[in-house]
Scaffold this active site. Structure first.
Site: not given
Ligand code: G2I
Length: 454
Positions: A157, A199, A235, A264, A266
């Site tokens: 990103e 990515n 997404h 990714e 969805d």
């Molecule tokens: O945002 C969707 C994805 C976009 N592309 C990059 C990916 O890395 C990103 O994944 C998401 C995860 O699916 C989430 O799970 O990235 C988020 C963070 O940017 C993740 O969220 C984080 C929460 O913000 C935190 O508060 C939490 O502690 O997940 C963490 C673990 O559950």
């Protein structure tokens, strides 16, 4: 690639001697899982995995049954792997990686250098100190996983949204425009075998942002900066729908001499509309020779970062949705396997009588087991006459229990559990077959299930 399954029992309706085995013959059948169907197309089918969910047997059961690649959802990010500078913690990521290796699943590493999910200490660095910290981070993490990663999201990103085609402003960007190529060269030195990917999101169709990524890849190729693949996060929702030129966009990147991966996926929605979009993404990947595979961003709707949009292939109970069937069919697989001859060769001798009489049915079971749980896939095959319904009885060992069932209705959860056909899979033509499955805690049934026409 199909992972080995243990065939534990087979019975033809009381007429074939109990204890004889009828092997499932996956090579003769259309594939019945996402992973197997994708493998038949030379591709992987993956999912994001959260380490803390691996003790959930429904989650782990679907993961092992359906997916041939995993991406740690958060566990390999900078904040997780280097919580304080120079101190590395791989515990959660290693859990996912070691489990995937044991199951023969590929691993997509995510992500080495990213403006988001940085530990506080890195967020507070700038200039040379941050550049050096990034290089050390990439070196350490890629070296720790050297030889285990199929593809790394080296940089995630790095471009801005909107019409400028500019780099995203970030502390990493402010260390100098060459930070991306430095990250790629560093990753190549640390793990020469991994494919190195750029990515991003909102790059799924041709637009200013994807044009900027395209120019970056073109430049890297021209100057010999190592880059092997581009990840398209994909997404999608109403505000950001699947672009009409999705396949064409994948293809133009592939034409630059890099692989492309859907990383990714969805798609918010439900029912046929959602299923159609998932199928279209799948067909696009299959149509592009250099599209290596598809990763969905989570297993069940409830596992999603956008859970309220129900954007995944399994519902909150772990039941496959219409979108699942659409993807499986687009991959050339089928939920109801094409019927192999009931007389397909047995793997053991003596050769049992394999003809099932009119009005009868047989059940064969394959099991995927792990410590504390299992998934059983049961194939129900009609005899020489059509049947209009079926019931399969399976006896579980003491202490074991059925926790979920798909494509059938279960009566009871322990002891002898009876599974009755769903409304849509009771009618079988002569010799025809269908599949249902159940997941349980404890150990799988050790005795032969019986099939009764109903
Ligand atoms: O945002 C969707 C994805 C976009 N592309 C990059 C990916 O890395 C990103 O994944 C998401 C995860 O699916 C989430 O799970 O990235 C988020 C963070 O940017 C993740 O969220 C984080 C929460 O913000 C935190 O508060 C939490 O502690 O997940 C963490 C673990 O559950």
């Amino acid at each position: 690639m199909t992972r080995p399954r243990t065939v534990f029992a087979a019975l033809a309706s009381g007429l074939v001697a109990a204890g004889t085995f009828a092997a499932l013959t996956p090579t003769a059948d259309a594939a019945t899982t996402l992973g197997a169907a994708a493998a038949a197309q030379g591709r992987y089918f993956g999912t994001a995995v959260a380490a803390y969910k691996l003790s959930d047997t429904v989650y782990a059961g679907i993961l092992d049954r359906e997916f041939t690649s995993v991406t740690p959802e958060n566990e390999m990010k900078w904040d997780a792997t280097e919580p304080s500078q120079g101190t590395f913690n791989y515990t959660s990521a290693d859990t996912i990686v070691n489990r995937a290796i044991a199951n023969g699943q590929k691993i997509r590493g995510h992500a080495l250098a990213w403006h988001s999910q940085q530990p506080a200490w890195a967020q507070n660095l700038s200039g040379t100190a941050l550049r050096n910290a990034m290089v050390n981070h990439v070196t350490q993490v890629a070296t720790h996983y050297r030889g285990k990663i199929d593809s790394w999201d080296v940089v995630n990103e790095a471009f801005a949204d909107g019409s400028t085609g500019a780099r995203r402003d970030s502390n990493l960007q402010r260390t100098g425009n060459d930070w991306i190529e430095v990250a790629f060269r560093t990753a190549r030195a640390a793990d020469p075998a991994a494919k190195l990917c750029y990515n991003d999101y909102n790059t799924d169709g041709q637009n200013a942002k994807s044009n900027a990524v395209y120019a970056l890849v073109q430049d890297f190729k021209a100057r010999g900066v190592p880059i092997d693949c581009v990840g398209f996060q994909s997404h999608f929702n109403a505000a950001s729908p699947l672009p009409a030129d999705y396949q064409a966009n994948l293809q133009r990147f592939a034409n630059l001499g890099v692989d492309v991966q859907i990383t990714e996926l969805d798609i918010e929605g439900s029912g046929t509309a959602q299923a159609d979009s998932f199928a279209a993404v799948t067909r696009a990947c299959l149509a592009v020779t250099r599209c290596n595979g598809i990763t969905v961003w989570g297993i069940r709707d409830t596992d999603s970062w956008r859970a309220s949009g129900t954007p995944l292939l399994f519902d909150g109970n772990g039941n496959p949705k219409a979108a699942y069937t659409a993807v499986l069919n687009a991959l050339g697989g089928t939920v109801t396997p094409s019927s192999p001859p009931v007389s397909s060769p047995p793997v053991t001798s003596p050769t049992p009588s394999t003809s099932v009489p009119a009005g009868a049915c047989s059940a064969t079971v394959s099991v995927n087991a792990w410590t504390g749980g299992f998934v059983a896939t049961v194939k129900v095959t009609a005899g020489t006459a059509a049947i209009t319904g079926w019931r399969v009885a399976a006896t579980l060992p003491g202490g074991s229990a059925v926790t979920s069932t798909w494509n059938a209705t279960a009566a009871g959860t322990s002891g002898t559990v009876t599974f009755t056909n769903a409304s849509y899979n009771g009618r079988l033509t002569a010799g025809g077959s269908t599949e249902f499955g159940f997941q349980g805690t404890g150990t799988a049934p050790g005795t032969t299930p019986t099939c009764t026409p109903a």
